[in-house]
Design a protein around this motif. Structure first.
Motif, PDB file in Angstrom:
ATOM      1  N   UNK A 463     -19.065  -8.623  46.212  1.00 21.77           N
ATOM      2  CA  UNK A 463     -20.136  -7.691  45.864  1.00 21.77           C
ATOM      3  C   UNK A 463     -19.701  -6.797  44.713  1.00 21.77           C
ATOM      4  N   UNK A 464     -20.671  -6.348  43.937  1.00 20.48           N
ATOM      5  CA  UNK A 464     -20.410  -5.411  42.857  1.00 20.48           C
ATOM      6  C   UNK A 464     -20.687  -3.998  43.364  1.00 20.48           C
ATOM      7  N   UNK A 465     -19.760  -3.466  44.126  1.00 16.57           N
ATOM      8  CA  UNK A 465     -19.934  -2.148  44.743  1.00 16.57           C
ATOM      9  C   UNK A 465     -18.611  -1.394  44.671  1.00 16.57           C
ATOM     10  N   UNK A 466     -18.200  -0.956  43.456  1.00 16.89           N
ATOM     11  CA  UNK A 466     -16.871  -0.344  43.298  1.00 16.89           C
ATOM     12  C   UNK A 466     -16.686   0.957  44.076  1.00 16.89           C
ATOM     13  N   UNK A 467     -17.756   1.741  44.226  1.00 17.73           N
ATOM     14  CA  UNK A 467     -17.613   3.007  44.950  1.00 17.73           C
ATOM     15  C   UNK A 467     -17.304   2.761  46.418  1.00 17.73           C
ATOM     16  N   UNK A 468     -18.030   1.830  47.017  1.00 22.56           N
ATOM     17  CA  UNK A 468     -17.776   1.536  48.426  1.00 22.56           C
ATOM     18  C   UNK A 468     -16.362   0.950  48.589  1.00 22.56           C
ATOM     19  N   UNK A 469     -15.972   0.067  47.686  1.00 26.12           N
ATOM     20  CA  UNK A 469     -14.625  -0.508  47.762  1.00 26.12           C
ATOM     21  C   UNK A 469     -13.565   0.576  47.588  1.00 26.12           C
ATOM     22  N   UNK A 470     -13.770   1.502  46.640  1.00 26.27           N
ATOM     23  CA  UNK A 470     -12.809   2.590  46.435  1.00 26.27           C
ATOM     24  C   UNK A 470     -12.706   3.450  47.681  1.00 26.27           C
ATOM     25  N   UNK A 471     -13.847   3.674  48.329  1.00 27.80           N
ATOM     26  CA  UNK A 471     -13.835   4.479  49.554  1.00 27.80           C
ATOM     27  C   UNK A 471     -12.977   3.813  50.630  1.00 27.80           C
ATOM     28  N   UNK A 472     -13.114   2.508  50.795  1.00 27.49           N
ATOM     29  CA  UNK A 472     -12.302   1.804  51.793  1.00 27.49           C
ATOM     30  C   UNK A 472     -10.823   1.809  51.414  1.00 27.49           C
ATOM     31  N   UNK A 473     -10.517   1.738  50.111  1.00 26.49           N
ATOM     32  CA  UNK A 473      -9.110   1.799  49.712  1.00 26.49           C
ATOM     33  C   UNK A 473      -8.501   3.167  50.020  1.00 26.49           C
ATOM     34  N   UNK A 474      -9.288   4.244  49.905  1.00 21.26           N
ATOM     35  CA  UNK A 474      -8.789   5.578  50.282  1.00 21.26           C
ATOM     36  C   UNK A 474      -8.446   5.603  51.769  1.00 21.26           C
ATOM     37  N   UNK A 475      -9.361   5.067  52.591  1.00 18.24           N
ATOM     38  CA  UNK A 475      -9.091   5.041  54.029  1.00 18.24           C
ATOM     39  C   UNK A 475      -7.830   4.240  54.332  1.00 18.24           C
ATOM     40  N   UNK A 476      -7.692   3.130  53.630  1.00 17.18           N
ATOM     41  CA  UNK A 476      -6.523   2.279  53.866  1.00 17.18           C
ATOM     42  C   UNK A 476      -5.232   2.991  53.457  1.00 17.18           C
ATOM     43  N   UNK A 477      -5.267   3.743  52.382  1.00 18.14           N
ATOM     44  CA  UNK A 477      -4.082   4.502  51.969  1.00 18.14           C
ATOM     45  C   UNK A 477      -3.673   5.496  53.048  1.00 18.14           C
ATOM     46  N   UNK A 478      -4.631   6.220  53.594  1.00 25.16           N
ATOM     47  CA  UNK A 478      -4.330   7.185  54.650  1.00 25.16           C
ATOM     48  C   UNK A 478      -3.744   6.500  55.879  1.00 25.16           C
ATOM     49  N   UNK A 479      -4.313   5.353  56.227  1.00 25.95           N
ATOM     50  CA  UNK A 479      -3.850   4.645  57.414  1.00 25.95           C
ATOM     51  C   UNK A 479      -2.453   4.083  57.214  1.00 25.95           C
ATOM     52  N   UNK A 480      -2.181   3.542  56.032  1.00 24.73           N
ATOM     53  CA  UNK A 480      -0.855   2.991  55.745  1.00 24.73           C
ATOM     54  C   UNK A 480       0.206   4.082  55.848  1.00 24.73           C
ATOM     55  N   UNK A 481      -0.082   5.255  55.299  1.00 26.18           N
ATOM     56  CA  UNK A 481       0.882   6.364  55.381  1.00 26.18           C
ATOM     57  C   UNK A 481       1.050   6.830  56.821  1.00 26.18           C
ATOM     58  N   UNK A 482      -0.056   6.941  57.541  1.00 27.60           N
ATOM     59  CA  UNK A 482       0.026   7.415  58.923  1.00 27.60           C
ATOM     60  C   UNK A 482       0.806   6.463  59.805  1.00 27.60           C
ATOM     61  N   UNK A 483       0.743   5.171  59.514  1.00 26.41           N
ATOM     62  CA  UNK A 483       1.451   4.168  60.302  1.00 26.41           C
ATOM     63  C   UNK A 483       2.855   3.884  59.777  1.00 26.41           C
ATOM     64  N   UNK A 484       3.301   4.654  58.775  1.00 26.75           N
ATOM     65  CA  UNK A 484       4.632   4.457  58.195  1.00 26.75           C
ATOM     66  C   UNK A 484       4.808   3.021  57.708  1.00 26.75           C
ATOM     67  N   UNK A 485       3.730   2.482  57.120  1.00 24.89           N
ATOM     68  CA  UNK A 485       3.779   1.116  56.581  1.00 24.89           C
ATOM     69  C   UNK A 485       3.973   1.138  55.067  1.00 24.89           C
TER      70      UNK A 485
END
Length: 979
Positions: A463-485
């Motif tokens: 899909x051509x939806x960069x804002x939604x994709x960027x939003x999910x990447x932000x969530x993933x960054x937070x989760x990766x840090x929280x899980x010490x990954x």
């Protein structure tokens, strides 16, 4: 208390007996049970029921305890009022609800004994488990007993209750009891009680062998044998449980089957609607089931439940598949027709469960989504996640027409802006995934949330939806840090690439704000400052206030680190004012961590302390345990700097006690390691250093954590005579370099290394490599900023230690260091450099004046060392005085002091002189505070410092010494009268 045991062992009976005795003794007993509905748990069900019971028993007291917080507490007890609506996804919501619940119970139990019983934790929803853990960790006052029961045989290896039980059992305030089965003698006594006569020994043997001592099976077997029912003697315990049900009239059996599928308890009006019997026939069937001891009236008297859950489970398991779905459909239709049939807090969850188990996807999907919204509004994020996952399961099987009628505005809160109108655009599968990702992060189910974000990003590839994709990447960054990954940067960089060149939006502002915050911790510099400035600009353009305040907080901190100290602090204080003006904000916790941290980085510890204490209180009120732990850790650092080491120790321990996640606990251990090192307890310092490293891990290294640990490691290695290890730790750090803005960590590290080299100067084994190490330290010092007096003083100190390491010790060098530290409120640092100045005076051909000055310097240093418990410094002072044959035991006579102003020779500041004058006049701390316009706490600190500097044990000795030295001339009578 945690009370465990297998099903039927007698947990409920034990509680009933205990509750009866407690009530006779004047206690208020409130019971609540975890509710199972078709294998689903109701959010907070046992707490809602228990609070409802307390409200019935103590209506006025509960209303007074809940006053002012009814909107929040209504999430648990709707009878208190309308639950607060609005933006429900805030990081603080669930923790704030938990804190208010704890305070409510403490207030109700302040003047009376209150017993709260929570049964069947094995069915507990995740939110209930989280709340129970919070209460067990934080309840500190009130005459309150909390008892929770669970089935031990249901707690398999992967049951979510198992880790909670292990955690709670370690708490000092928690007792855990596992009820065992009866022995043969106890079975005999039980049968005698049931039959009202002594049983036949052979019968006892048979029943004991069949029941294996399980109290419930003993009772069933005894009754079956007494009634001559041979079915009760079959090999199947399941048949044993069903035998008395099958002996009921057909209408009563049907009612039992309906109740079994309705949940743990079924309300009478709901049962009537589902059974579709005439009222007389229904009552007759119920009377038969109750008379046979199969069903019981519920504690509230408005419904029915099985006498034992084992019987309910056996009856439910005996239902035919079509029969089960038909009963669930009837329950759902009845509840849709009349929502008042069940309590308001259970309505949406039960309706969703009934439709789901009726296998009607068209009805189940919207019902499940409604229940997820209700769970979100109650901050029951674990249940929201489970319901959203169920909605995703139903998505493809639900009819297209049903999905087309669903709208994002009705069901989702984190709908990423993508140019679509959430009121008219149909709900999408990706919208559910966004909700589930946030719910998973907030409830701690981060691995599930990571899987959801991964799947969402895979779907977005087409899909051509960069804002939604960027939003999910932000969530993933937070989760990766929280899980010490990982450190989360790769995910953030991807989000940044996606929004680059796009018009301003809330997602764009959040990306920039998150990038700036990450860079402030990992790679501070111009890039971070630019990102923070653009984040503020974009957030203002799109009206995203929380993102704007968060970005401004980051911007202020980066400005301080870049040298624009007053402008940066002004920015941060403006954010503080905005947060206070606009009420609760996502920024409030971070504000009370970052602002005082930057004040401490400037050496303004006295200014940081009240902000930190305010933050502790705000975090405690809002139930933010990790935030509170961070603040305690920063408070420990500031108190250490101010020479209040006992309070610093307690603050560090609070960090470890309160912190839920790794990094705050690492901060607490780091503070304890530093204190132990300064007090000479090298083994304890080593243990705490290792604990800190374990807590911080290796996946997300940041200078603010790693550099202090290296400093402590160097100090421990030097203290144990392992200079080569100290050098290795230093060299590894210098190879990496000090990022911009890390001078607050770099200067103490270089000082520890320089001091280690100087202390080892002259030892043959340490000479090789010294010149190279000294030169590397000197070169590294040139790269560190000195934008505050504290770091200018450290620059002079490091320079003097390096010269000492090269064999050069002059009074001039150390006099400049002492002069630099005297205006700063750093008593331990000042004592250390005074010791070095005294050493320089005594080793440079000292005359009588130099010896007198050295004596005074050592006496002051010793007073501070003794007061703080800094044994290494005290030993060094004593050794130097012994070698120089200086007497430090007594306070100096007036002749030793400078005649112009004896108070200055004692090391008293002008404010301490004012305080001592009032101490000599017999004033209390409160009176001193009123007269000098300071707080009683500040007055107490000044008095403690004065006692240390005068080397006296109490206020009386201080007053006597002041009078003996004639520090304050007698006041004239007129002045006394005016005073």
């Amino acid at each position: 208390m945690l009370l465990g045991g297998e099903a039927g062992v007698g947990k409920t009976r034990l509680l009933e007996e205990f509750a009866a005795v407690a009530a006779r003794e004047g206690a208020v007993v409130a019971c609540g049970g975890c509710v199972e509905i078709g294998a689903d748990g109701l959010p907070f069900a046992p707490f809602s029921t228990a609070l409802r019971a307390l409200r019935r028993l103590l209506p006025d007291e509960l209303a007074a305890a809940a006053a002012g917080q009814e909107e929040e507490l209504a999430r648990l007890l709707p009878e208190l009022g309308e639950a607060a609506r609005g933006r429900h996804y805030d990081e603080e919501g669930m923790a704030r609800l938990f804190e208010l619940t704890a305070r409510l119970l403490e207030r109700v139990a302040a003047d009376r004994t209150v017993v709260v019983v929570l049964e069947d934790l094995h069915w507990a929803d995740a939110s209930t488990r989280h709340l129970l853990a919070y209460l067990f960790r934080t309840l500190r006052s009130g005459r309150l007993v909390v008892i929770a029961t669970y089935r031990a045989d249901d707690i398999h290896r992967r049951h979510p209750l198992r880790p909670l039980l292990a955690e709670l059992e370690r708490l000092r305030t928690v007792t855990r009891i596992e009820l065992g089965r009866f022995s043969r003698a106890e079975v005999g006594r039980q049968i005698a009680g049931i039959l009202a006569r002594e049983p036949d020994p052979a019968q006892v043997d048979e029943i004991f062998a069949r029941s294996d001592g399980n109290a419930f099976f003993v009772e069933e077997l005894a009754v079956a044998a007494h009634e001559g029912c041979r079915t009760g003697l079959t090999d199947s315990l399941r048949d044993l449980l069903l035998v008395r049900v099958e002996g009921l009239p057909e209408s009563a059996q049907r009612i039992a089957r309906i109740v079994a599928e309705g949940g743990s308890t079924v309300e009478y009006r709901l049962l009537s609607a589902v059974a579709r019997l005439a009222e007389d026939d229904l009552i007759e069937a119920l009377r038969a089931a109750v008379g046979a001891n199969i069903l019981l009236a519920s504690p509230g008297g408005d419904g029915y439940r099985f006498r034992h859950s084992l019987v309910r489970e056996a009856v439910s398991d005996d239902l035919l598949p079509g029969e089960r779905s038909r009963f669930n459909r009837r329950y759902a239709e009845a509840l849709e027709a009349d929502p008042t049939l069940v309590p308001a807090d259970e309505r949406s969850t039960r309706l969703a469960s009934y439709w789901y188990h009726a296998h009607d996807a068209a009805k189940a999907l919207p019902a499940v989504l409604d229940a997820s919204v209700d769970a979100r509004c109650r901050h029951a994020y674990s249940e929201q996640l489970r319901l959203l996952e169920r909605a995703m399961e139903l998505w493809d099987v639900a009819p297209d027409a049903v999905r087309a009628e669903l709208r994002p505005v009705d069901y989702v809160e984190v709908y990423p802006p993508c140019g679509c109108d959430p009121e008219t655009t149909p709900l999408r599968y990706l919208d559910l995934m966004a909700e589930a990702a946030v719910a998973g992060r907030l409830c701690g189910e981060r691995e599930r949330a990571l899987k959801i974000t991964k799947k969402a990003l895979r779907l977005l590839e087409d899909e051509d939806d960069p804002l939604r994709a960027a939003w999910f990447w932000i969530q993933r960054s937070r989760l990766v840090q929280a899980q010490a990954r990982g450190d989360g940067w790769q995910e953030l960089a991807t989000a940044q690439d996606l929004v680059r060149g796009l018009p301003p939006s809330e997602v764009h502002a959040e990306v920039l704000s998150t990038v700036a915050a990450w860079c402030m911790l990992h790679e501070p510099g111009p890039g971070a400052l630019s990102a923070a400035e653009r984040a503020v600009e974009y957030a203002r353009m799109v009206g995203a206030r929380d993102i704007e305040l968060n970005a401004r907080l980051t911007l202020g901190g980066l400005m301080v680190d870049a040298g624009a100290v007053e402008a940066g602090l002004a920015e941060m204080y403006e954010v503080k004012e905005s947060v206070s003006r606009y009420g609760a904000s996502l920024v409030v916790g971070r504000l009370h961590i970052n602002l005082p941290s930057h004040l401490e980085s400037l050496g303004r510890s006295r200014e940081a302390v009240p902000v930190l204490r305010e933050g502790v209180e705000l975090a405690r009120k809002n139930g933010l345990l990790d935030t509170q732990a961070w603040i305690w850790g920063n408070l420990s650092e500031s108190l250490y700097a101010l020479g209040q080491w006992d309070e610093a120790l307690e603050a560090a321990r609070n960090t470890l006690r309160i912190g839920l996640s790794g990094k705050p606990s690492g901060l607490g251990a780091s503070r304890l390691a530093r204190l132990a090192l300064a007090r000479g307890d090298l083994p304890e310092a080593g243990r705490q250093l290792a604990a800190a490293r374990d807590h911080f891990g290796t996946h997300d290294p940041t200078p603010q954590h790693s550099l202090p640990l290296v400093r402590t490691a160097i100090g421990i290695a030097a203290g144990e005579g392992r200079l080569l290890d100290a050098r290795a730790a230093l060299e590894q750090t210098l190879d990496t370099g000090f990022p911009p803005g890390t001078q607050r960590y770099g200067w103490p590290l270089l000082l520890a290394a320089a001091t280690a080299e100087a202390d080892a100067q002259g030892l043959p084994a340490t000479e090789p490599g010294r010149a190279q190490t000294v030169e590397r330290i000197r070169k590294a010092a040139k790269s560190l900023a000195t934008g505050a007096p504290i770091w200018l003083a450290h620059q002079e100190w490091v320079r003097a230690e390096l010269r000492r390491a090269e064999g050069v010790t002059t009074p001039h060098d150390w006099s400049e260091v002492v002069t630099a530290f005297e205006p700063l409120e750093r008593p331990y640092d000042l004592a250390r450099v005074r010791h070095r100045l005294a050493e320089a005076l005594l080793t440079s051909g000292a005359d009588e004046d130099d010896r007198a000055r050295a004596t005074e310097l050592l006496r002051l240093a010793r007073a501070v060392a003794d007061h703080l418990g800094a044994r290494p410094l005290a030993d060094a002072v004593a050794l130097l005085a012994q070698r120089a044959r200086l007497a430090l035991a007594h306070a100096p006579e007036p002749s030793v002091l400078a005649p112009a102003d004896p108070a200055l020779a004692l090391g008293l500041t002008s404010r301490e002189r004012d305080v001592l004058r009032l101490v000599a006049a017999g004033r209390s701390n409160r009176q001193i505070a009123e007269e000098l316009f300071i707080s009683p706490k500040t007055a107490s600190v000044h008095v403690s410092n004065i006692l240390a500097k005068l080397d006296v044990s109490g206020r009386g000795e201080a007053a006597a010494l002041a009078h003996r030295l004639r520090l304050f001339p007698p006041e004239a009578p007129a002045a006394q009268a005016a005073g």
